[in-house]
Motif scaffolding. Structure first.
Motif, mmCIF file in Angstrom:
data_model
loop_
_atom_site.group_PDB
_atom_site.id
_atom_site.type_symbol
_atom_site.label_atom_id
_atom_site.label_comp_id
_atom_site.label_asym_id
_atom_site.label_seq_id
_atom_site.Cartn_x
_atom_site.Cartn_y
_atom_site.Cartn_z
ATOM 1 N N ILE A 41 40.748 33.290 42.051
ATOM 2 C CA ILE A 41 41.224 32.220 42.924
ATOM 3 C C ILE A 41 40.086 31.607 43.731
ATOM 4 O O ILE A 41 40.312 30.924 44.728
ATOM 5 C CB ILE A 41 42.332 32.727 43.880
ATOM 6 C CG1 ILE A 41 41.855 33.956 44.655
ATOM 7 C CG2 ILE A 41 43.608 33.055 43.096
ATOM 8 C CD1 ILE A 41 42.837 34.418 45.738
ATOM 9 N N ASP A 141 39.321 30.410 54.287
ATOM 10 C CA ASP A 141 39.878 30.574 52.938
ATOM 11 C C ASP A 141 40.393 32.003 52.741
ATOM 12 O O ASP A 141 40.043 32.662 51.773
ATOM 13 C CB ASP A 141 38.789 30.244 51.901
ATOM 14 C CG ASP A 141 39.343 30.127 50.492
ATOM 15 O OD1 ASP A 141 40.561 29.908 50.338
ATOM 16 O OD2 ASP A 141 38.545 30.261 49.550
ATOM 17 N N LYS A 144 46.665 32.762 54.358
ATOM 18 C CA LYS A 144 47.009 31.432 54.883
ATOM 19 C C LYS A 144 47.884 31.492 56.131
ATOM 20 O O LYS A 144 47.891 30.536 56.924
ATOM 21 C CB LYS A 144 47.703 30.598 53.795
ATOM 22 C CG LYS A 144 46.971 30.586 52.447
ATOM 23 C CD LYS A 144 45.521 30.200 52.561
ATOM 24 C CE LYS A 144 44.789 30.363 51.236
ATOM 25 N NZ LYS A 144 43.324 30.245 51.370
ATOM 26 N N ASP A 167 40.373 25.513 52.966
ATOM 27 C CA ASP A 167 40.761 25.413 51.558
ATOM 28 C C ASP A 167 42.285 25.486 51.441
ATOM 29 O O ASP A 167 42.970 25.969 52.337
ATOM 30 C CB ASP A 167 40.107 26.551 50.762
ATOM 31 C CG ASP A 167 40.242 26.350 49.253
ATOM 32 O OD1 ASP A 167 40.407 25.193 48.804
ATOM 33 O OD2 ASP A 167 40.182 27.346 48.507
ATOM 34 N N ASN A 168 42.791 25.000 50.334
ATOM 35 C CA ASN A 168 44.212 25.147 49.979
ATOM 36 C C ASN A 168 45.129 24.487 50.997
ATOM 37 O O ASN A 168 46.145 25.066 51.415
ATOM 38 C CB ASN A 168 44.570 26.640 49.815
ATOM 39 C CG ASN A 168 43.555 27.376 48.958
ATOM 40 O OD1 ASN A 168 42.805 28.218 49.438
ATOM 41 N ND2 ASN A 168 43.502 27.012 47.685
ATOM 42 N N LYS A 212 42.080 24.294 39.423
ATOM 43 C CA LYS A 212 42.938 25.084 40.309
ATOM 44 C C LYS A 212 44.260 24.390 40.596
ATOM 45 O O LYS A 212 45.014 24.811 41.474
ATOM 46 C CB LYS A 212 42.218 25.388 41.625
ATOM 47 C CG LYS A 212 40.996 26.273 41.440
ATOM 48 C CD LYS A 212 40.465 26.761 42.745
ATOM 49 C CE LYS A 212 41.409 27.769 43.387
ATOM 50 N NZ LYS A 212 40.886 28.218 44.705
#
Ligand code: SAH
Ligand code: DHB
Ligand code: MG
Length: 229
Positions: A41, A141, A144, A167-168, A212
């Motif tokens: 990931i 990162d 979360k 990120d994300n 991703k």
């Protein structure tokens, strides 16, 4: 929601060949992380290059990373540092940290990077007590659900001009799905809300697609004084 994921992955492969070129150190880091059973990931190669470029643009001398995994993004960021620069990366999983340590050594970055093992919130508190701060760039990162807390710590351990990258930030679009109350999505919404509401930063979010899937990066800079609006 990621209907074109195959095409995005093929385009990332094409761009990797055409624009990024071969990188044996990063490839070996990926191979060893996979061999070690780590989840795959990490940021994609184009995203890793973007982190390198952003760290360069920020002229970062000190970087804080929350979430090391096998050290892929760590290598990308640390490569942008000057010889006397420093990167501290926080990781809770001892096996992840061990794989990362070997990857960073092979990248010739072991003298520049410090891996701190433990829950990131504990490490951050310890770092404040040790007066370890004034990071020029912060990359968030990890888990979360704690992203908003990490963001607050990024401001605390940063300074005016610090670049904070999360990120994300889009998570396949689930952030706008009112039915989705999973901890990751709730945590991501919380950090986005904070970025929008905190007058100490100026922020944006850029949606991304690629190998991703559909996601995004949130970027925030700690303001010198007043926000632009
Ligand atoms: N930044 C990496 C990917 C990180 S994946 C890259 O792009 O290459 C997220 C990492 O955060 C995992 O290794 C996980 O073990 C770690 N993590 C999860 N919860 C954590 C916590 N509370 N404190 C520190 N690290 C944590
Ligand atoms: C996933 C991707 C990430 O970049 C991350 O930090 C955590 C999880 C994922 O695709 O599940
Ligand atoms: Mg990530």
């Amino acid at each position: 929601m990621d209907d074109n994921a195959q095409e995005w992955t093929a385009v990332d492969a094409y761009l990797g060949e055409l624009v990024l070129g071969r990188d044996l150190v990063l490839q070996q880091a990926l191979d060893d992380a996979a061999a070690g059973g780590l989840p795959q990931i990490q940021v994609s190669p184009p995203q890793g290059r973007m982190l390198f470029l952003l760290a360069n643009l920020a002229r970062a001398r000190t970087i804080l990373e929350v979430g090391t995994l096998g050290g892929y993004s760590t290598i990308c960021l640390a490569r942008a540092l000057p010889a006397d620069g420093r990167l501290v990366t926080l990781e809770v999983d001892a096996h992840h940290a061990e794989v990362a340590r070997a990857n960073l050594a092979r990248a010739g970055l072991d003298a520049v990077v410090e891996i701190r093992l433990g829950r990131a919130l504990d490490s951050l508190r310890e770092m404040e007590e040790e007066r370890r701060g004034s990071f020029d760039l912060v990359f968030i990162d990890a888990d979360k659900q704690n992203s908003a807390d990490y963001f607050r710590w990024g401001i605390t351990l940063g300074h005016p001009g610090t670049l904070i990258i999360v990120d994300n930030a889009v998570r396949h679009g689930t952030i706008i799905d009112a039915q989705d109350s999973s901890p990751d999505v709730v945590g991501t919404r919380a950090v986005l809300e904070l970025m929008g509401a905190d007058p100490r930063v100026t922020a944006t979010v850029i949606q991304t697609v690629g190998s991703k899937g559909y996601d995004g990066f949130a970027l925030a800079v700690v303001n010198d004084q007043l926000s632009p609006s």
